[in-house]
Design an enzyme around this catalytic site. Structure first.
Site, PDB file in Angstrom:
ATOM      1  N   SER A  76       0.891  -1.577  -0.041  1.00 37.78           N
ATOM      2  CA  SER A  76       0.280  -0.574   0.435  1.00 37.78           C
ATOM      3  C   SER A  76       0.821   1.372   0.517  1.00 37.78           C
ATOM      4  CB  SER A  76      -0.546   0.071   1.027  1.00 37.78           C
ATOM      5  OG  SER A  76      -0.079  -0.059   2.114  1.00 37.78           O
ATOM      6  N   ASP A 110      -3.600   6.089  12.161  1.00 37.12           N
ATOM      7  CA  ASP A 110      -2.767   5.418  11.082  1.00 37.12           C
ATOM      8  C   ASP A 110      -1.708   4.938  11.615  1.00 37.12           C
ATOM      9  OD1 ASP A 110      -1.897   3.707   8.703  1.00 37.12           O
ATOM     10  OD2 ASP A 110      -3.251   5.389   7.717  1.00 37.12           O
ATOM     11  N   HIS A 151       0.382   3.946   7.761  1.00 34.56           N
ATOM     12  CA  HIS A 151       0.170   4.838   5.922  1.00 34.56           C
ATOM     13  C   HIS A 151       1.335   6.068   5.904  1.00 34.56           C
ATOM     14  CE1 HIS A 151      -2.715   1.860   5.124  1.00 34.56           C
ATOM     15  NE2 HIS A 151      -1.769   1.386   4.654  1.00 34.56           N
TER      16      HIS A 151
END
Length: 252
Positions: A30, A227, A230
């Site tokens: 990702s 988060d 990321h």
């Protein structure tokens, strides 16, 4: 984890000072696909100056056609995941800024979020897709200058996968080099700090002990609020700078 491997390609449809195309394959999970600026499944659309489109920077789209590159680079590639800003565009802009004679830059997005290293083993769907896209990028001639590989977070969540990571990573590197007919293809490895067993995976990333493998340390880079995984848009720009510095140190 993030990796890069380097080589070059002529262009039949764009002509610049050096009349060459440098191809960079973007692979992993990702953070390579890009989640910068993504919140609640939607990208905010903000593109920093360092990542803006340039007619000298192309991307191979999902239909294997070259087009002018713009964020999100992985739209149509990392399907079923919301894509935003990754490191590819800032890296490409810096390549042209530091060495204009690398000519046209061709980016080949192949990353897919949430994958572990076993899903990239030789013969897997993701591995075969990477090869298919790489061969398509080379159809006009020229060479691959880099594979930019960023993953390891998914493997850091499982103790068994973490312990097997080094063996599987080395196997992946050797297989890709062999299948791309480039046995000395340089590789940059980006070591991260996410996941319960990140220290085991991190050690594997730092010590692959293969020739032409250089580690770029991403430990401590800022992640998005709420988060733990990321990277933010601004940090993805920073990451591009870290990668170009390592690329130029290799001196390919």
């Amino acid at each position: 984890m993030f990796l890069a491997a380097f080589q070059l390609q002529s262009s039949e449809f764009l002509v610049f000072a050096c009349n060459e195309k440098s191809i960079f394959i973007l692979a992993g999970q990702s953070n390579m696909a890009g989640r910068g600026g993504v919140a609640n499944g939607t990208w905010d659309g903000w593109v920093p100056r360092e990542r803006r489109p340039d007619p000298r920077i192309l991307r191979l789209n999902a239909n294997l056609v070259w087009e002018e590159a713009r964020e999100p680079l992985h739209r149509g590639i990392d399907t079923n995941n919301p894509c935003g800003v990754g490191p590819g565009m800032s890296f490409a802009n810096l390549v042209l800024e530091r060495d204009p004679c690398l000519g046209v830059i061709g980016l080949v997005p192949c990353a897919f979020g949430g994958t572990n290293i076993t899903e990239w083993k030789r013969g897997s769907n993701l591995y075969n897709r990477l090869l298919k896209r790489a061969y398509a990028a080379l159809k006009d001639g020229g060479k691959i200058r880099a594979i930019l590989w960023y993953k390891g977070e998914s493997d850091s969540t499982d103790e068994t996968r973490a312990k097997m990571y080094k063996t599987r990573l080395i196997e992946f590197f050797l297989d890709i080099r062999r299948d791309l007919a480039s046995p000395a293809l340089p590789i940059e490895a980006l070591a991260s700090d996410a996941g319960r067993y990140f220290d085991v995976v991190r050690e594997a990333q730092l010590r692959t002990e293969l020739p032409n493998v250089v580690c770029v340390d991403a430990m401590g880079l800022e992640v998005k609020k709420n988060d733990t995984l990321h990277l933010t848009t601004s940090v993805q720009v920073q990451l591009g700078k870290m990668l170009i510095n390592a690329f130029l140190r290799i001196g390919i």
